[in-house]
Scaffold this motif. Structure first.
Motif, PDB file in Angstrom:
ATOM      1  N   ASP A 173       0.797  -1.223   0.000  1.00 32.57           N
ATOM      2  CA  ASP A 173       0.000   0.000   0.000  1.00 32.57           C
ATOM      3  C   ASP A 173       0.833   1.279   0.000  1.00 32.57           C
ATOM      4  OD1 ASP A 173      -2.120  -1.760   0.193  1.00 32.57           O
ATOM      5  OD2 ASP A 173      -2.302  -1.570   2.372  1.00 32.57           O
ATOM      6  N   ILE A 174       2.010   1.252   0.637  1.00 32.75           N
ATOM      7  CA  ILE A 174       2.836   2.458   0.706  1.00 32.75           C
ATOM      8  C   ILE A 174       3.852   2.493  -0.432  1.00 32.75           C
ATOM      9  CG2 ILE A 174       4.386   3.826   2.143  1.00 32.75           C
ATOM     10  CD1 ILE A 174       1.530   3.556   3.223  1.00 32.75           C
ATOM     11  N   LEU A 175       4.593   1.416  -0.585  1.00 32.35           N
ATOM     12  CA  LEU A 175       5.617   1.387  -1.632  1.00 32.35           C
ATOM     13  C   LEU A 175       5.041   1.046  -3.003  1.00 32.35           C
ATOM     14  CD1 LEU A 175       8.544  -0.413   0.256  1.00 32.35           C
ATOM     15  CD2 LEU A 175       8.107   2.039   0.012  1.00 32.35           C
ATOM     16  N   GLY A 176       3.911   0.350  -3.026  1.00 29.12           N
ATOM     17  CA  GLY A 176       3.278  -0.011  -4.293  1.00 29.12           C
ATOM     18  C   GLY A 176       4.120  -0.943  -5.150  1.00 29.12           C
ATOM     19  N   LEU A 177       4.813  -1.879  -4.514  1.00 32.07           N
ATOM     20  CA  LEU A 177       5.717  -2.774  -5.249  1.00 32.07           C
ATOM     21  C   LEU A 177       4.975  -3.963  -5.825  1.00 32.07           C
ATOM     22  CD1 LEU A 177       8.805  -2.825  -2.834  1.00 32.07           C
ATOM     23  CD2 LEU A 177       8.326  -1.270  -4.744  1.00 32.07           C
ATOM     24  N   ALA A 178       5.519  -4.500  -6.896  1.00 30.80           N
ATOM     25  CA  ALA A 178       4.976  -5.693  -7.548  1.00 30.80           C
ATOM     26  C   ALA A 178       6.071  -6.749  -7.607  1.00 30.80           C
ATOM     27  CB  ALA A 178       4.481  -5.351  -8.952  1.00 30.80           C
ATOM     28  N   GLU A 179       5.728  -7.929  -8.031  1.00 27.89           N
ATOM     29  CA  GLU A 179       6.714  -9.002  -8.163  1.00 27.89           C
ATOM     30  C   GLU A 179       7.867  -8.550  -9.061  1.00 27.89           C
ATOM     31  OE1 GLU A 179       4.875 -12.609  -9.442  1.00 27.89           O
ATOM     32  OE2 GLU A 179       3.698 -12.861  -7.595  1.00 27.89           O
ATOM     33  N   GLY A 180       9.089  -8.789  -8.595  1.00 30.27           N
ATOM     34  CA  GLY A 180      10.279  -8.382  -9.331  1.00 30.27           C
ATOM     35  C   GLY A 180      10.850  -7.051  -8.886  1.00 30.27           C
ATOM     36  N   ASP A 181      10.060  -6.234  -8.173  1.00 27.03           N
ATOM     37  CA  ASP A 181      10.561  -4.960  -7.668  1.00 27.03           C
ATOM     38  C   ASP A 181      11.478  -5.200  -6.468  1.00 27.03           C
ATOM     39  OD1 ASP A 181       9.166  -3.561  -9.577  1.00 27.03           O
ATOM     40  OD2 ASP A 181       7.433  -3.167  -8.279  1.00 27.03           O
ATOM     41  N   THR A 182      12.252  -4.167  -6.109  1.00 32.67           N
ATOM     42  CA  THR A 182      13.219  -4.313  -5.022  1.00 32.67           C
ATOM     43  C   THR A 182      13.054  -3.216  -3.980  1.00 32.67           C
ATOM     44  OG1 THR A 182      14.902  -3.013  -6.206  1.00 32.67           O
ATOM     45  CG2 THR A 182      14.923  -5.409  -6.530  1.00 32.67           C
ATOM     46  N   CYS A 183      13.548  -3.505  -2.776  1.00 29.70           N
ATOM     47  CA  CYS A 183      13.593  -2.528  -1.689  1.00 29.70           C
ATOM     48  C   CYS A 183      14.678  -2.985  -0.720  1.00 29.70           C
ATOM     49  CB  CYS A 183      12.235  -2.401  -0.985  1.00 29.70           C
ATOM     50  SG  CYS A 183      11.683  -3.933  -0.208  1.00 29.70           S
ATOM     51  N   ALA A 195      16.152  -4.357   2.804  1.00 30.76           N
ATOM     52  CA  ALA A 195      15.738  -5.219   3.910  1.00 30.76           C
ATOM     53  C   ALA A 195      16.971  -5.609   4.698  1.00 30.76           C
ATOM     54  CB  ALA A 195      15.012  -6.462   3.389  1.00 30.76           C
ATOM     55  N   GLY A 196      16.742  -6.017   5.942  1.00 31.60           N
ATOM     56  CA  GLY A 196      17.838  -6.454   6.793  1.00 31.60           C
ATOM     57  C   GLY A 196      17.358  -7.512   7.759  1.00 31.60           C
ATOM     58  N   ILE A 197      18.301  -8.217   8.339  1.00 35.30           N
ATOM     59  CA  ILE A 197      18.002  -9.288   9.284  1.00 35.30           C
ATOM     60  C   ILE A 197      18.331  -8.799  10.684  1.00 35.30           C
ATOM     61  CG2 ILE A 197      18.529 -11.666   9.944  1.00 35.30           C
ATOM     62  CD1 ILE A 197      19.439 -12.088   7.006  1.00 35.30           C
ATOM     63  N   LEU A 198      17.390  -8.901  11.597  1.00 29.27           N
ATOM     64  CA  LEU A 198      17.605  -8.444  12.962  1.00 29.27           C
ATOM     65  C   LEU A 198      18.855  -9.104  13.538  1.00 29.27           C
ATOM     66  CD1 LEU A 198      16.494  -6.774  15.334  1.00 29.27           C
ATOM     67  CD2 LEU A 198      15.241  -8.821  16.058  1.00 29.27           C
ATOM     68  N   GLY A 199      19.804  -8.263  13.948  1.00 25.00           N
ATOM     69  CA  GLY A 199      21.060  -8.765  14.470  1.00 25.00           C
ATOM     70  C   GLY A 199      22.055  -9.169  13.401  1.00 25.00           C
ATOM     71  N   GLY A 200      21.732  -8.903  12.128  1.00 23.60           N
ATOM     72  CA  GLY A 200      22.609  -9.315  11.034  1.00 23.60           C
ATOM     73  C   GLY A 200      22.807  -8.209  10.018  1.00 23.60           C
ATOM     74  N   GLY A 201      22.997  -8.607   8.760  1.00 24.11           N
ATOM     75  CA  GLY A 201      23.309  -7.655   7.705  1.00 24.11           C
ATOM     76  C   GLY A 201      22.083  -7.187   6.942  1.00 24.11           C
ATOM     77  N   MET A 202      22.357  -6.411   5.891  1.00 31.08           N
ATOM     78  CA  MET A 202      21.304  -5.836   5.060  1.00 31.08           C
ATOM     79  C   MET A 202      21.615  -6.105   3.601  1.00 31.08           C
ATOM     80  SD  MET A 202      20.732  -2.132   6.916  1.00 31.08           S
ATOM     81  CE  MET A 202      22.459  -1.657   6.681  1.00 31.08           C
ATOM     82  N   GLY A 203      20.620  -5.871   2.770  1.00 31.02           N
ATOM     83  CA  GLY A 203      20.819  -6.036   1.347  1.00 31.02           C
ATOM     84  C   GLY A 203      19.600  -5.565   0.589  1.00 31.02           C
ATOM     85  N   THR A 204      19.609  -5.799  -0.715  1.00 29.37           N
ATOM     86  CA  THR A 204      18.468  -5.463  -1.569  1.00 29.37           C
ATOM     87  C   THR A 204      17.558  -6.671  -1.663  1.00 29.37           C
ATOM     88  OG1 THR A 204      19.781  -3.891  -2.854  1.00 29.37           O
ATOM     89  CG2 THR A 204      17.760  -4.712  -3.862  1.00 29.37           C
ATOM     90  N   ALA A 205      16.313  -6.473  -1.297  1.00 28.55           N
ATOM     91  CA  ALA A 205      15.333  -7.556  -1.344  1.00 28.55           C
ATOM     92  C   ALA A 205      14.532  -7.467  -2.641  1.00 28.55           C
ATOM     93  CB  ALA A 205      14.401  -7.470  -0.146  1.00 28.55           C
ATOM     94  N   ARG A 206      14.323  -8.608  -3.259  1.00 28.39           N
ATOM     95  CA  ARG A 206      13.481  -8.681  -4.462  1.00 28.39           C
ATOM     96  C   ARG A 206      12.148  -9.350  -4.105  1.00 28.39           C
ATOM     97  NH1 ARG A 206      16.442 -11.818  -7.245  1.00 28.39           N
ATOM     98  NH2 ARG A 206      15.202 -13.743  -7.085  1.00 28.39           N
ATOM     99  N   ILE A 207      11.064  -8.745  -4.542  1.00 30.42           N
ATOM    100  CA  ILE A 207       9.750  -9.329  -4.294  1.00 30.42           C
ATOM    101  C   ILE A 207       9.625 -10.586  -5.149  1.00 30.42           C
ATOM    102  CG2 ILE A 207       7.275  -8.945  -4.248  1.00 30.42           C
ATOM    103  CD1 ILE A 207       8.903  -7.100  -2.407  1.00 30.42           C
ATOM    104  N   GLU A 208       9.628 -11.717  -4.508  1.00 34.10           N
ATOM    105  CA  GLU A 208       9.611 -12.997  -5.215  1.00 34.10           C
ATOM    106  C   GLU A 208       8.197 -13.393  -5.609  1.00 34.10           C
ATOM    107  OE1 GLU A 208      12.083 -16.174  -6.669  1.00 34.10           O
ATOM    108  OE2 GLU A 208      12.483 -14.174  -5.877  1.00 34.10           O
ATOM    109  N   SER A 209       7.248 -13.235  -4.699  1.00 33.55           N
ATOM    110  CA  SER A 209       5.867 -13.590  -5.034  1.00 33.55           C
ATOM    111  C   SER A 209       4.909 -12.818  -4.148  1.00 33.55           C
ATOM    112  CB  SER A 209       5.630 -15.090  -4.860  1.00 33.55           C
ATOM    113  OG  SER A 209       5.713 -15.465  -3.497  1.00 33.55           O
TER     114      SER A 209
END
Length: 238
Positions: A29-39, A41-55
């Motif tokens: 609703d806020i980012l309006g992303l679809a499958e294949g788009d990226t944003c 993301a990070g893991i609590l207590g770990g690293g970060m990276g670019t997340a791809r909307i898989e499904s």
């Protein structure tokens, strides 16, 4: 939410993660992303990276995350804070976390109303929730260590030295004191009192533990205003 902060229970397998309901609403609703788009993301207590909307299936979203970076080192600042008013505690915890403060003690003071220690806002789950919001805001993945010290004298006498460790100790206190230092790079413990200020007795106890009084000007500030202003002056944030 500037970072999808993933918790261990959200891990599926490999690099696949399932978003929770709140994260799904943000992505949809806020980012309006679809499958294949990226944003981000990070893991609590770990690293970060670019997340791809898989499904995206009904109300369930799966992402593919490959960690490629880690958070910047936090400022070497520990915070000793007189317990603020319950309505402001939530906001202050979010701000302190987003500023990168990783060690926080909420301590009693004579001018802290006794009822503040009875507030439901001090429940561990609610405190954690606010700190998680601060991590999402600042794109950070490491939760602060938070300690509650409802008895001022026992904590200062028995625990403060070991908690604060080596480094400079600064007491923000109005009066004829040296000006607050600027852009420190060494470890610092900063003590901020209640809105009515520390009592003379409390100041004397903290001074015996190595705290030096410093002034931040003649204006009397609310705690929620003083905290970011003091941190911004004392430390150069990454």
């Amino acid at each position: 939410m500037n970072l999808l902060l993933l918790h261990p229970h959200q891990h599926l397998h490999g690099n696949l993660w399932r978003l929770d309901e709140r994260q799904c609403r943000h992505v949809r609703d806020i980012l309006g992303l679809a499958e294949g788009d990226t944003c981000r993301a990070g893991i609590l207590g770990g690293g970060m990276g670019t997340a791809r909307i898989e499904s995206i299936k009904n109300n369930e979203i799966t992402i593919y995350l490959e960690v490629d970076t880690h958070c910047e080192p936090p400022p070497p600042l520990s915070l000793l804070l007189a317990l603020p008013r319950p309505k402001m505690l939530k906001r202050i915890l979010i701000d302190a976390t987003s500023l990168g403060i990783k060690r926080i003690v909420l301590i009693n003071s004579w001018k802290v109303d006794k009822s503040y220690w009875q507030t439901p806002n001090l429940k561990a789950g609610l405190l954690r929730e606010k700190m998680l919001l601060g991590l999402e805001q600042a794109r950070d993945t490491t939760l602060p260590e938070l300690i509650l010290a409802p008895r001022f004298k026992p904590f200062v006498e028995d625990d403060l030295d070991s908690w604060a460790g080596p480094g400079r100790r600064i007491l923000a206190h109005p009066g004829d004191h040296p000006a607050m230092p600027v852009d420190l790079t060494e470890p610092v413990t900063l003590a901020i009192g209640p809105e009515g200020g520390w009592t003379d007795y409390e100041v004397a106890m903290l001074q015996r533990k190595g705290f030096a009084c410093h002034s931040f000007g003649v204006r009397i500030l609310r705690v929620e205003t003083a905290l970011p202003a003091l941190v911004g002056r004392l430390m150069r944030l990454p």
